[in-house]
Scaffold this motif. Structure first.
Motif, short mmCIF file in Angstrom:
data_model
loop_
_atom_site.label_atom_id
_atom_site.label_comp_id
_atom_site.label_asym_id
_atom_site.label_seq_id
_atom_site.Cartn_x
_atom_site.Cartn_y
_atom_site.Cartn_z
N LEU A 243 96.27 36.93 17.41
CA LEU A 243 97.04 37.41 16.49
C LEU A 243 97.08 38.94 16.64
O LEU A 243 97.58 39.68 15.75
N VAL A 244 96.59 39.41 17.70
CA VAL A 244 96.40 40.99 17.91
C VAL A 244 97.71 41.44 18.32
O VAL A 244 98.54 40.83 18.99
N LEU B 27 91.74 28.75 10.01
CA LEU B 27 92.68 29.79 9.39
C LEU B 27 92.30 30.07 7.94
O LEU B 27 92.15 31.20 7.61
N ARG B 28 91.67 28.95 7.11
CA ARG B 28 91.46 29.39 5.73
C ARG B 28 90.22 30.03 5.71
O ARG B 28 90.15 30.88 4.67
N ILE C 248 92.40 37.68 8.10
CA ILE C 248 93.80 37.35 8.20
C ILE C 248 94.48 37.32 7.02
O ILE C 248 93.93 37.30 6.20
N VAL C 249 95.79 37.74 7.04
CA VAL C 249 96.72 37.38 5.70
C VAL C 249 97.52 36.35 6.01
O VAL C 249 98.11 36.25 7.32
N ARG C 250 97.56 35.55 5.08
CA ARG C 250 98.68 34.35 5.10
C ARG C 250 99.66 34.54 4.35
O ARG C 250 99.60 34.93 3.00
N GLU D 229 103.29 32.41 7.78
CA GLU D 229 102.87 33.42 8.75
C GLU D 229 101.52 33.85 8.61
O GLU D 229 101.04 33.93 7.49
N TYR D 230 100.81 34.02 9.75
CA TYR D 230 99.65 34.74 9.83
C TYR D 230 99.42 35.89 10.62
O TYR D 230 100.05 35.98 11.70
#
Length: 108
Positions: free
Chosen positions: A30-31, A56-57, A65-67, A78-79
């Motif tokens: 995710l970088v 992910l949760r 992270i942002v979901r 999207e993440y």
């Protein structure tokens, strides 16, 4: 983000946040990117959908992270890294460099 926990050693804090089976790998992918669940699945094929969802949760719960869920059919999720998650990029880069050096030494 979870409440700050009491740790006996400073290294425990990052390990508790990124120490899950696929967490560091997810963060690395995710970088500077925003990815959908299926894209992450393709990048980490060894992770079952259930395990990937769980990781992910946990990353979202820890504020790394942002979901984002879009109200479309079919659903689009999207993440991406949060601001806090972006602060770990230098550590991920160092881990990647260390891993590359380790793998290169293993070849000789």
């Amino acid at each position: 983000m979870n409440n700050l926990k009491t740790f006996n050693c400073p290294i425990e804090a990052p390990i508790s946040l990124i120490g899950g089976k696929y967490k560091a790998i997810i963060l690395f992918h995710l970088v500077n990117k925003t990815l959908r669940f299926n894209e992450l699945q393709k990048l980490i094929p060894q992770a079952t959908p259930k395990m990937l969802t769980q990781q992910l949760r946990e990353l979202e719960g820890d504020g790394l992270i942002v979901r984002t869920v879009y109200p479309v059919v079919p659903p689009k999720t999207e993440y991406c890294l949060s601001g806090f998650g972006e602060s770990i990029i230098p550590i991920l880069n160092l881990m990647c460099d260390w891993g590359t050096n380790y793998l290169n030494k293993s070849d000789t």
